[in-house]
Design an enzyme around this catalytic site. Structure first.
Site, mmCIF file in Angstrom:
data_model
loop_
_atom_site.group_PDB
_atom_site.id
_atom_site.type_symbol
_atom_site.label_atom_id
_atom_site.label_comp_id
_atom_site.label_asym_id
_atom_site.label_seq_id
_atom_site.Cartn_x
_atom_site.Cartn_y
_atom_site.Cartn_z
ATOM 1 N N CYS A 197 -128.298 18.284 -0.376
ATOM 2 C CA CYS A 197 -128.737 16.947 -0.797
ATOM 3 C C CYS A 197 -128.256 15.841 0.153
ATOM 4 C CB CYS A 197 -128.330 16.711 -2.239
ATOM 5 S SG CYS A 197 -129.376 15.515 -3.047
ATOM 6 N N HIS A 226 -128.214 21.789 -6.085
ATOM 7 C CA HIS A 226 -126.828 21.695 -6.556
ATOM 8 C C HIS A 226 -126.608 22.781 -7.622
ATOM 9 C CE1 HIS A 226 -125.887 17.695 -4.888
ATOM 10 N NE2 HIS A 226 -127.071 17.293 -5.260
HETATM 11 N N1 GLN Z 1 -128.009 9.695 -2.560
HETATM 12 C C1 GLN Z 1 -128.986 10.715 -2.180
HETATM 13 C C2 GLN Z 1 -130.250 10.634 -3.057
HETATM 14 O O1 GLN Z 1 -130.215 10.027 -4.109
HETATM 15 C C3 GLN Z 1 -128.374 12.092 -2.318
HETATM 16 C C4 GLN Z 1 -128.012 12.446 -3.768
HETATM 17 C C5 GLN Z 1 -127.280 13.766 -3.886
HETATM 18 O O2 GLN Z 1 -126.546 14.182 -2.999
HETATM 19 N N2 GLN Z 1 -127.438 14.414 -5.070
HETATM 20 O O3 GLN Z 1 -131.264 11.222 -2.678
#
Ligand code: GLN
Length: 253
Positions: free
Chosen positions: A104, A204
């Site tokens: 991510c 995740h």
């Molecule tokens: N801030 C980034 C987004 O919202 C990554 C979020 C994350 O790592 N879950 O896409």
């Protein structure tokens, strides 16, 4: 139990954890625990090097890097450091065959840039040919992906929570095709990316405990680049039962 003894020397595996204090959300720490534990079960001497902000002279020792997720705020805190203190060593390590798993927010910053919904642009380090721009709606939910990088089973399961929409350039190929969820951008049915020894993904959960085949893919590739022995198989019945349960739940939806 796997045995990874080369001659009479126990092989080592060093995991490099990028920004453990800031880029570590939605259970991403579980990926570190899985890499270390599985390496140990395979008979390797496993260790972790924490690579927080600032310079490190340990990056050349790393076999597998992990770069977890983070909210926009955390990404803003580290993207300059990534370019100033990590980019060159990471590029060199990857060129020497080190593996990278980026999830991510970490995935986004390995690309050309991440642009927030407010138009703030965080420059990435361009290790992978992707670019990301956030949309107004967050993509949140379970994800099932069908991969084609030689994994058995071919599926990966996880959880996504991101506003970023990632689009792949010609230098990167998708990690897989979305079966359930949104993946890279909610429109082209791709999830993640593979470029050389780098795997980027939105999964995740944490990802590796329920996808042991991906963990071993990373470990085996890291050992192979050093000419070390292949991994023997482990009893993954519990992990794959969890994987299968999530697949069945997805099929019921
Ligand atoms: N801030 C980034 C987004 O919202 C990554 C979020 C994350 O790592 N879950 O896409």
């Amino acid at each position: 139990m796997g045995v990874a003894i080369l001659g009479n020397v126990t092989q080592k595996l060093t995991v490099g954890w990028l920004y453990p204090d800031l880029m570590n959300i939605y259970g991403d720490r579980g990926n570190i625990l899985t890499l270390l534990k599985r390496a140990e079960w395979h008979g390797l001497e496993a260790s972790v090097v924490e690579l927080g902000r600032g310079a490190s002279d340990r990056m050349n020792d790393v076999d597998v890097f992990f770069f977890g997720g983070g909210q926009d705020r955390e990404q803003a805190l580290i993207y300059d450091d990534l370019r100033e203190f990590k980019q060159e060593s990471l590029q060199r390590a990857v060129a020497n065959g080190a593996q990278v798993l980026a999830v991510c927010g970490g995935y986004q910053l390995l690309g050309h840039y991440y642009q927030t919904a407010d138009g703030e642009r965080y420059d990435g380090i361009g290790l992978i040919d992707v670019r990301t721009e956030a949309g107004k709606k967050r993509f949140i939910g379970d994800v099932v992906v069908q991969t084609d990088i030689g994994l058995t089973p071919r599926t990966l399961v996880g959880f996504e929570n991101h506003s970023g929409r990632t689009f792949l350039g010609s230098g990167a190929k998708a990690l897989g095709r979305i079966i359930q969820g949104k993946g890279n951008n909610g429109s082209d049915k791709t999830e993640g990316c593979v470029q050389g020894g780098i795997i980027g993904t939105y999964l995740h959960g944490s990802l590796l405990p329920k996808n042991p085949h991906l963990a071993d893919h990373l470990i085996a590739a890291a050992l192979k680049r050093r000419g070390d022995g292949a991994l023997s198989s482990l009893d993954d019945s519990a992990e794959l039962a969890a994987h299968g349960w999530i697949l069945q739940r997805a099929q019921r939806r």
